[in-house]
Design a protein around this motif. Sequence first.
Motif, PDB file in Angstrom:
ATOM      1  N   SER A 205       3.547  58.571  -6.446  1.00 38.81           N
ATOM      2  CA  SER A 205       3.689  57.601  -7.348  1.00 38.81           C
ATOM      3  C   SER A 205       2.566  57.540  -9.030  1.00 38.81           C
ATOM      4  O   SER A 205       1.135  58.615  -8.555  1.00 38.81           O
ATOM      5  CB  SER A 205       3.612  56.380  -6.843  1.00 38.81           C
ATOM      6  N   TYR A 206       2.770  57.281  -9.423  1.00 39.56           N
ATOM      7  CA  TYR A 206       1.841  57.818 -10.963  1.00 39.56           C
ATOM      8  C   TYR A 206       0.805  56.188 -11.335  1.00 39.56           C
ATOM      9  O   TYR A 206       2.506  55.002 -10.769  1.00 39.56           O
ATOM     10  CB  TYR A 206       2.767  57.410 -12.356  1.00 39.56           C
ATOM     11  N   GLY A 207       0.551  56.401 -11.475  1.00 37.75           N
ATOM     12  CA  GLY A 207      -0.495  55.384 -11.587  1.00 37.75           C
ATOM     13  C   GLY A 207      -1.514  54.981 -12.653  1.00 37.75           C
ATOM     14  O   GLY A 207      -1.552  56.207 -13.533  1.00 37.75           O
TER      15      GLY A 207
ATOM     16  N   ASP B 186       4.341  51.123 -19.916  1.00 37.20           N
ATOM     17  CA  ASP B 186       5.596  51.849 -19.254  1.00 37.20           C
ATOM     18  C   ASP B 186       5.239  53.428 -20.150  1.00 37.20           C
ATOM     19  O   ASP B 186       5.337  54.333 -19.862  1.00 37.20           O
ATOM     20  CB  ASP B 186       6.953  51.182 -20.729  1.00 37.20           C
TER      21      ASP B 186
ATOM     22  N   TYR C  67       2.248  44.382 -17.130  1.00 37.32           N
ATOM     23  CA  TYR C  67       2.970  45.425 -16.116  1.00 37.32           C
ATOM     24  C   TYR C  67       4.373  44.670 -16.858  1.00 37.32           C
ATOM     25  O   TYR C  67       5.066  45.544 -17.219  1.00 37.32           O
ATOM     26  CB  TYR C  67       2.981  44.528 -14.976  1.00 37.32           C
TER      27      TYR C  67
ATOM     28  N   LEU D 128       3.442  54.808 -18.289  1.00 35.61           N
ATOM     29  CA  LEU D 128       4.438  55.133 -15.792  1.00 35.61           C
ATOM     30  C   LEU D 128       5.324  55.286 -16.176  1.00 35.61           C
ATOM     31  O   LEU D 128       6.101  55.771 -14.859  1.00 35.61           O
ATOM     32  CB  LEU D 128       3.823  54.070 -15.292  1.00 35.61           C
ATOM     33  N   LYS D 129       6.258  55.205 -17.178  1.00 34.34           N
ATOM     34  CA  LYS D 129       8.164  56.141 -17.142  1.00 34.34           C
ATOM     35  C   LYS D 129       8.348  56.729 -18.045  1.00 34.34           C
ATOM     36  O   LYS D 129       9.082  57.603 -18.164  1.00 34.34           O
ATOM     37  CB  LYS D 129       8.128  54.432 -17.589  1.00 34.34           C
ATOM     38  N   SER D 130       6.918  57.656 -18.371  1.00 33.32           N
ATOM     39  CA  SER D 130       7.429  58.507 -18.883  1.00 33.32           C
ATOM     40  C   SER D 130       6.725  59.900 -17.753  1.00 33.32           C
ATOM     41  O   SER D 130       5.373  60.480 -18.630  1.00 33.32           O
ATOM     42  CB  SER D 130       6.162  58.715 -20.154  1.00 33.32           C
ATOM     43  N   LYS D 131       7.434  60.516 -17.136  1.00 33.79           N
ATOM     44  CA  LYS D 131       6.562  61.996 -16.245  1.00 33.79           C
ATOM     45  C   LYS D 131       7.152  63.067 -17.231  1.00 33.79           C
ATOM     46  O   LYS D 131       8.027  63.280 -17.546  1.00 33.79           O
ATOM     47  CB  LYS D 131       7.445  61.117 -15.339  1.00 33.79           C
TER      48      LYS D 131
ATOM     49  N   PHE E 257       0.799  50.745 -10.644  1.00 30.39           N
ATOM     50  CA  PHE E 257       1.008  51.771  -9.975  1.00 30.39           C
ATOM     51  C   PHE E 257       2.905  51.712 -10.849  1.00 30.39           C
ATOM     52  O   PHE E 257       3.176  50.192 -10.455  1.00 30.39           O
ATOM     53  CB  PHE E 257       1.822  51.624  -8.771  1.00 30.39           C
ATOM     54  N   GLU E 258       3.524  52.508 -10.944  1.00 28.62           N
ATOM     55  CA  GLU E 258       4.679  52.205 -11.730  1.00 28.62           C
ATOM     56  C   GLU E 258       5.763  51.493 -10.536  1.00 28.62           C
ATOM     57  O   GLU E 258       6.631  51.068 -11.440  1.00 28.62           O
ATOM     58  CB  GLU E 258       5.917  53.419 -11.451  1.00 28.62           C
ATOM     59  N   ASN E 259       5.304  51.008  -9.287  1.00 28.52           N
ATOM     60  CA  ASN E 259       6.425  49.615  -8.674  1.00 28.52           C
ATOM     61  C   ASN E 259       5.737  48.048  -9.469  1.00 28.52           C
ATOM     62  O   ASN E 259       5.770  47.822  -8.782  1.00 28.52           O
ATOM     63  CB  ASN E 259       6.329  50.151  -7.495  1.00 28.52           C
TER      64      ASN E 259
END
Length: 86
Positions: free
Chosen positions: A7-9, A80, A74, A83-86, A31-33
């Motif tokens: 997971s990303y953090g 974002d 968050y 966490l949302k730019s993988k 973390f992303e969640n």
Amino acid sequence: MNVDSGSYGAVYERYSLDEDNDEPCGIGIIFENGEYDGFSRSDLEALKVTHTGRVDQRLKDYHFENVIKLSEDYRNGMFDSVLKSK
């Protein structure tokens, strides 16, 4: 903590437990969640946490106040960009 491996953090704070020493001994990661926790250097090594090298200027100056505000930030998309730019 309920976070899947890989997971990303995003680091939201660096902290020291020693008032006489400003050297960070741990970091807080969200973390992303939406889960968050603090980790010592040994925790990071044991969990094999890797740094992506991505730095967001808004997060660089983020000031952690408390977990209520962290969760609100968050939900409002503060993290974002990381966490949302993988």
